[in-house]
Enzyme design. Structure first.
Site, PDB file in Angstrom:
ATOM      1  N   CYS A  69       0.818  -1.225   0.000  1.00  0.00           N
ATOM      2  CA  CYS A  69       0.000   0.000   0.000  1.00  0.00           C
ATOM      3  C   CYS A  69       0.843   1.262   0.000  1.00  0.00           C
ATOM      4  CB  CYS A  69      -0.932   0.007   1.207  1.00  0.00           C
ATOM      5  SG  CYS A  69      -1.997  -1.425   1.271  1.00  0.00           S
ATOM      6  N   HIS A  75      -3.302   6.877   4.004  1.00  0.00           N
ATOM      7  CA  HIS A  75      -3.676   5.587   3.406  1.00  0.00           C
ATOM      8  C   HIS A  75      -5.068   5.207   3.910  1.00  0.00           C
ATOM      9  CE1 HIS A  75      -3.735   1.676   1.854  1.00  0.00           C
ATOM     10  NE2 HIS A  75      -3.517   1.059   2.999  1.00  0.00           N
ATOM     11  N   ASN A  97     -10.232  -0.195   0.744  1.00  0.00           N
ATOM     12  CA  ASN A  97      -8.773  -0.114   0.674  1.00  0.00           C
ATOM     13  C   ASN A  97      -8.318  -0.566  -0.711  1.00  0.00           C
ATOM     14  OD1 ASN A  97      -6.016  -0.397   0.910  1.00  0.00           O
ATOM     15  ND2 ASN A  97      -6.074  -1.529   2.845  1.00  0.00           N
TER      16      ASN A  97
HETATM   17  O1  UT7 Z   1      -3.573  -1.618   3.749  1.00  0.00           O
HETATM   18  C1  UT7 Z   1      -3.195  -2.829   4.275  1.00  0.00           C
HETATM   19  C2  UT7 Z   1      -3.021  -2.719   5.674  1.00  0.00           C
HETATM   20  N1  UT7 Z   1      -4.123  -3.314   6.393  1.00  0.00           N
HETATM   21  C3  UT7 Z   1      -4.718  -2.658   7.366  1.00  0.00           C
HETATM   22  O2  UT7 Z   1      -4.469  -1.508   7.612  1.00  0.00           O
HETATM   23  C4  UT7 Z   1      -5.686  -3.392   8.242  1.00  0.00           C
HETATM   24  C5  UT7 Z   1      -5.476  -3.028   9.688  1.00  0.00           C
HETATM   25  N2  UT7 Z   1      -6.347  -3.769  10.574  1.00  0.00           N
HETATM   26  C6  UT7 Z   1      -7.667  -3.471  10.705  1.00  0.00           C
HETATM   27  O3  UT7 Z   1      -8.173  -2.578  10.037  1.00  0.00           O
HETATM   28  C7  UT7 Z   1      -8.471  -4.235  11.702  1.00  0.00           C
HETATM   29  O4  UT7 Z   1      -7.610  -4.975  12.523  1.00  0.00           O
HETATM   30  C8  UT7 Z   1      -9.509  -5.185  11.043  1.00  0.00           C
HETATM   31  C9  UT7 Z   1     -10.604  -4.359  10.374  1.00  0.00           C
HETATM   32  C10 UT7 Z   1      -8.857  -6.103  10.057  1.00  0.00           C
HETATM   33  C11 UT7 Z   1     -10.154  -6.030  12.143  1.00  0.00           C
HETATM   34  O5  UT7 Z   1     -10.809  -5.181  13.064  1.00  0.00           O
HETATM   35  P1  UT7 Z   1     -10.626  -5.401  14.643  1.00  0.00           P
HETATM   36  O6  UT7 Z   1     -11.496  -4.441  15.315  1.00  0.00           O
HETATM   37  O7  UT7 Z   1      -9.148  -5.330  14.914  1.00  0.00           O
HETATM   38  O8  UT7 Z   1     -11.199  -6.847  14.854  1.00  0.00           O
HETATM   39  P2  UT7 Z   1     -10.467  -8.133  15.431  1.00  0.00           P
HETATM   40  O9  UT7 Z   1      -9.568  -8.706  14.401  1.00  0.00           O
HETATM   41  O10 UT7 Z   1      -9.868  -7.794  16.778  1.00  0.00           O
HETATM   42  O11 UT7 Z   1     -11.692  -9.092  15.659  1.00  0.00           O
HETATM   43  C12 UT7 Z   1     -12.751  -8.773  16.565  1.00  0.00           C
HETATM   44  C13 UT7 Z   1     -13.880  -9.737  16.320  1.00  0.00           C
HETATM   45  C14 UT7 Z   1     -13.429 -11.193  16.243  1.00  0.00           C
HETATM   46  O12 UT7 Z   1     -14.424 -11.998  16.821  1.00  0.00           O
HETATM   47  P3  UT7 Z   1     -14.250 -12.542  18.342  1.00  0.00           P
HETATM   48  O13 UT7 Z   1     -12.997 -13.368  18.330  1.00  0.00           O
HETATM   49  O14 UT7 Z   1     -14.139 -11.322  19.207  1.00  0.00           O
HETATM   50  O15 UT7 Z   1     -15.485 -13.341  18.559  1.00  0.00           O
HETATM   51  C15 UT7 Z   1     -13.389 -11.447  14.747  1.00  0.00           C
HETATM   52  O16 UT7 Z   1     -13.562 -12.793  14.431  1.00  0.00           O
HETATM   53  O17 UT7 Z   1     -14.499  -9.443  15.057  1.00  0.00           O
HETATM   54  C16 UT7 Z   1     -14.567 -10.634  14.267  1.00  0.00           C
HETATM   55  N3  UT7 Z   1     -14.489 -10.247  12.866  1.00  0.00           N
HETATM   56  C17 UT7 Z   1     -15.567 -10.014  12.116  1.00  0.00           C
HETATM   57  N4  UT7 Z   1     -16.885 -10.047  12.412  1.00  0.00           N
HETATM   58  C18 UT7 Z   1     -17.730  -9.726  11.408  1.00  0.00           C
HETATM   59  C19 UT7 Z   1     -13.378 -10.069  12.116  1.00  0.00           C
HETATM   60  N5  UT7 Z   1     -13.723  -9.710  10.861  1.00  0.00           N
HETATM   61  C20 UT7 Z   1     -15.083  -9.677  10.852  1.00  0.00           C
HETATM   62  C21 UT7 Z   1     -16.023  -9.369   9.842  1.00  0.00           C
HETATM   63  N6  UT7 Z   1     -17.330  -9.402  10.170  1.00  0.00           N
HETATM   64  N7  UT7 Z   1     -15.679  -9.011   8.601  1.00  0.00           N
END
Ligand code: UT7
Length: 330
Positions: A112, A253, A283
């Site tokens: 990115c 970004h 993104n």
């Molecule tokens: O440009 C490339 C660089 N990439 C990025 O900048 C991405 C950076 N990271 C992020 O934006 C975030 O970490 C994400 C959007 C990927 C994830 O968000 P988060 O708030 O950090 O969620 P998490 O990974 O801590 O997960 C929280 C919960 C989990 O469930 P449990 O274990 O708490 O039951 C995940 O399984 O959210 C769940 N989850 C979802 N639920 C519904 C993860 N993805 C999804 C989804 N829909 N799409």
């Protein structure tokens, strides 16, 4: 003498994939996506198109905006994480499709951060009188490499391309003022495409395990991103003596609205001076910044003399910033 952006353009596929449709396809919810990322919808490339096609569309718009002929291009640099093929370079496909026969062509792989890396490289080429005009493109077809069974990644990414024509100018009031690049390869495993190249050639096994799809450790990238966006902004500004309060347009970004808001808070940059496109386009990796610049011009949010700060981070892990004064001598 400064490297200046002479023209800017973008290409965004017509097909819209919104959160509602994703909710029907994969285990996620409209609300979760919007609350946790700020994304409402993203664009998806037509089945018969590829990265080089939308790169060319953006390039044609940028060349027209610059008033520069295809034959005048000396170099084409394409920043992409989704090249048409592993080799040859997508920039060569673009050269062929444009008919830019006087241009050398190569790709940059910096995830990115690709557009920031490419602008920085272009600026250095323009120090040599051999190069008058450089076409810099950020183009992605991420929908081809994300797994639409994996809700942790497929909700984030979209397709699109942005392009800038760079040239040399004398004016003190326009051009690239500072560039800053960095990388931390210790984080390479957190965002990668594990199989299909030399380390792990494609096999029945890799396909069955889905290793030909993008893999991301979202939490690790999130932690890295919030810290590095503020750090890069400060370091890029420090090279010139400008302060965050001097910025007219901040283009970060576009990966997560929470990361963007954290950077805005840290730097005390208000909402009206920050460009957000991820609600509409998600993104689009290396295309985020040039698409943002081009939309800002189209929407009348940029005028000659404005100070623009662009900051990105991504696979590598890479990071970088560009500070420029908008406008050109032409
Ligand atoms: O440009 C490339 C660089 N990439 C990025 O900048 C991405 C950076 N990271 C992020 O934006 C975030 O970490 C994400 C959007 C990927 C994830 O968000 P988060 O708030 O950090 O969620 P998490 O990974 O801590 O997960 C929280 C919960 C989990 O469930 P449990 O274990 O708490 O039951 C995940 O399984 O959210 C769940 N989850 C979802 N639920 C519904 C993860 N993805 C999804 C989804 N829909 N799409």
């Amino acid at each position: 003498m400064k490297a200046q952006v002479m023209g800017i353009g973008h290409a965004l596929p017509r097909r819209i994939l919104d959160n509602k449709e994703l909710e029907q396809r994969v285990d996620t919810s409209e609300k979760w996506i919007l609350d946790r990322t700020g994304i409402r919808e993203r664009r998806i490339i037509d089945p018969e198109q590829t990265t080089s096609d939308i790169a060319c569309q953006a390039a044609k718009m940028a060349l027209e905006h610059a008033g520069i002929g295809i034959e005048d291009l000396d170099l084409i640099i394409v920043a992409t994480a989704t090249p048409d093929m592993l080799f040859p370079a997508t920039a060569c496909m673009v050269q062929e499709k444009l008919g830019a026969w006087n241009a050398a062509a190569f790709d940059i792989s910096a995830g990115c951060t690709g557009f920031v890396y490419a602008l920085t490289v272009a600026e250095k080429f323009l120090l040599s009188p051999q190069y008058q005009y450089v076409l810099v493109i950020g183009a992605e077809a991420l929908s081809r490499l994300v797994d639409y069974n994996d809700p942790t990644t497929c909700v984030l990414f979209g397709d699109g391309a942005g392009a800038a024509v760079l040239g040399r100018g004398q004016s003190e009031r326009a051009g690239i003022l500072a560039t800053y690049l960095g990388a931390d390869g210790r984080g390479a495993r957190h965002l990668c495409l594990p199989a299909g190249a030399a380390a792990r050639p494609a096999s029945r096994d890799t396909v069955e395990q889905g290793l030909h799809f993008l893999k991301m450790n979202g939490n690790e990238i999130f932690r890295f991103a919030t810290k590095i966006t503020a750090e890069v902004s400060e370091k890029t500004l420090a090279m010139t003596g400008f302060k965050a309060g001097d910025i007219d347009l901040f283009i970060p970004h576009q990966s997560n609205l929470r990361i963007i808001k954290a950077a805005m808070r840290w730097m005390e940059i208000p909402e009206e001076k920050t460009l957000v496109t991820l609600d509409r386009y998600g993104n689009i990796s290396a295309a985020c910044l040039p698409v943002g610049l081009s939309l800002a011009v189209q929407e009348g949010r940029l005028k000659a003399g404005d100070l623009v700060l662009m900051v990105a981070f991504g696979a590598g892990l890479t990071y970088g910033g560009v500070l420029l004064r908008w406008g050109c001598d032409n």
